[in-house]
Design a protein around this motif. Structure first.
Motif, PDB file in Angstrom:
ATOM      1  N   ARG A   1       0.855  -1.185   0.000  1.00 17.45           N
ATOM      2  CA  ARG A   1       0.000   0.000   0.000  1.00 17.45           C
ATOM      3  C   ARG A   1       0.888   1.232   0.000  1.00 17.45           C
ATOM      4  NH1 ARG A   1      -4.735  -1.715   4.267  1.00 17.45           N
ATOM      5  NH2 ARG A   1      -5.368  -3.535   3.094  1.00 17.45           N
TER       6      ARG A   1
ATOM      7  N   LEU B   1      -4.045  10.172   0.496  1.00 15.32           N
ATOM      8  CA  LEU B   1      -4.859   9.021   0.135  1.00 15.32           C
ATOM      9  C   LEU B   1      -4.085   7.737   0.406  1.00 15.32           C
ATOM     10  CD1 LEU B   1      -6.065  10.304  -3.345  1.00 15.32           C
ATOM     11  CD2 LEU B   1      -7.521  10.011  -1.345  1.00 15.32           C
TER      12      LEU B   1
ATOM     13  N   THR C   1      -3.609   4.194  -0.815  1.00 13.96           N
ATOM     14  CA  THR C   1      -3.911   3.484  -2.058  1.00 13.96           C
ATOM     15  C   THR C   1      -3.482   2.033  -1.972  1.00 13.96           C
ATOM     16  OG1 THR C   1      -1.787   4.013  -3.090  1.00 13.96           O
ATOM     17  CG2 THR C   1      -3.579   5.605  -3.390  1.00 13.96           C
TER      18      THR C   1
ATOM     19  N   THR D   1      -7.601   1.046  -5.378  1.00 16.26           N
ATOM     20  CA  THR D   1      -8.525   1.742  -4.492  1.00 16.26           C
ATOM     21  C   THR D   1      -7.740   2.836  -3.779  1.00 16.26           C
ATOM     22  OG1 THR D   1      -8.138   0.166  -2.695  1.00 16.26           O
ATOM     23  CG2 THR D   1     -10.068  -0.210  -4.070  1.00 16.26           C
TER      24      THR D   1
ATOM     25  N   THR E   1      -8.448   5.716  -0.347  1.00 17.53           N
ATOM     26  CA  THR E   1      -9.349   6.213   0.690  1.00 17.53           C
ATOM     27  C   THR E   1      -8.692   7.343   1.472  1.00 17.53           C
ATOM     28  OG1 THR E   1      -8.549   4.551   2.258  1.00 17.53           O
ATOM     29  CG2 THR E   1     -10.512   3.986   0.994  1.00 17.53           C
TER      30      THR E   1
ATOM     31  N   SER F   1     -10.025  10.707   4.560  1.00 16.05           N
ATOM     32  CA  SER F   1     -11.067  11.457   5.257  1.00 16.05           C
ATOM     33  C   SER F   1     -10.676  12.923   5.248  1.00 16.05           C
ATOM     34  CB  SER F   1     -11.208  10.993   6.705  1.00 16.05           C
ATOM     35  OG  SER F   1     -11.738   9.698   6.750  1.00 16.05           O
TER      36      SER F   1
ATOM     37  N   ALA G   1     -15.882  10.904   4.289  1.00 20.14           N
ATOM     38  CA  ALA G   1     -15.057   9.774   3.866  1.00 20.14           C
ATOM     39  C   ALA G   1     -14.986   9.764   2.344  1.00 20.14           C
ATOM     40  CB  ALA G   1     -15.646   8.465   4.370  1.00 20.14           C
ATOM     41  N   ILE G   2     -13.779   9.635   1.824  1.00 19.28           N
ATOM     42  CA  ILE G   2     -13.561   9.547   0.382  1.00 19.28           C
ATOM     43  C   ILE G   2     -13.143   8.117   0.078  1.00 19.28           C
ATOM     44  CG2 ILE G   2     -12.123  10.310  -1.547  1.00 19.28           C
ATOM     45  CD1 ILE G   2     -11.769  12.965  -0.007  1.00 19.28           C
ATOM     46  N   ALA G   3     -13.837   7.488  -0.856  1.00 19.05           N
ATOM     47  CA  ALA G   3     -13.499   6.127  -1.278  1.00 19.05           C
ATOM     48  C   ALA G   3     -13.528   6.097  -2.807  1.00 19.05           C
ATOM     49  CB  ALA G   3     -14.487   5.120  -0.705  1.00 19.05           C
TER      50      ALA G   3
ATOM     51  N   GLU H   1     -12.682   3.921  -6.365  1.00 18.87           N
ATOM     52  CA  GLU H   1     -12.401   2.673  -7.065  1.00 18.87           C
ATOM     53  C   GLU H   1     -11.926   3.097  -8.446  1.00 18.87           C
ATOM     54  OE1 GLU H   1     -12.529  -0.333  -5.727  1.00 18.87           O
ATOM     55  OE2 GLU H   1     -13.378   0.397  -3.842  1.00 18.87           O
TER      56      GLU H   1
END
Length: 146
Positions: free
Chosen positions: A49, A67, A69, A87, A89, A91, A117-119, A121
């Motif tokens: 990650r 982020l 990732t 992906t 993510t 906040s 929250a940011i997610a 794809e």
């Protein structure tokens, strides 16, 4: 920003309004990456990650965002191309971006929290000349630029 879809047309219009994102005056949200570093969390994940550092701009307010990732692999798609999956993510605080609207409740409580929250794809489609062989799981460090 005009394509926001919360699955409620009435709510979508409110989120696009000046109460929240003011899409008429600020139609674009942008993210500009500034750096990448290997994340120290998720060490047991199947793939490494990374933290992607960058500047997020909403309503002409820019703040740094990090982020988390994860790379999910490379493979063929049904149309004969090659895709890589990721992906990401994070906040953020909506107040940091000038989004102050809220609905007061009884006492000193309010209806909406501050944290968003940011997610993401993400699918990257490789150009024919750059595509890796789909039968390999090349690590993120060795993927060609997309």
């Amino acid at each position: 920003m005009g394509s926001i879809d919360t699955r409620s047309a009435e709510r979508d219009e409110h989120v696009r309004s000046a109460d929240f994102l003011d899409v008429r005056r600020h139609p674009v949200m942008s993210f500009t990456g500034t750096g990448v570093e290997r994340a120290k969390i998720g060490r047991r994940a199947r793939t490494p990650r990374y933290h992607l550092h960058g500047d997020l701009t909403i309503k002409n307010v820019t703040r740094p965002v990090r982020l988390l990732t994860e790379f999910h692999g490379v493979g063929p798609d049904p149309w004969g191309g090659v895709r890589a999956g990721f992906t990401a993510t994070a906040s953020i605080s909506r107040r940091d971006f000038g989004i102050e609207f809220n609905i007061p409740l009884q006492g000193d409580r309010v209806m909406l929290g501050d944290e968003i929250a940011i997610a993401l794809e993400i699918q990257a489609v490789f150009a024919a000349a750059e595509a890796p062989r789909p039968d390999t799981d090349a690590p993120l460090d060795h993927c060609p630029p997309a």
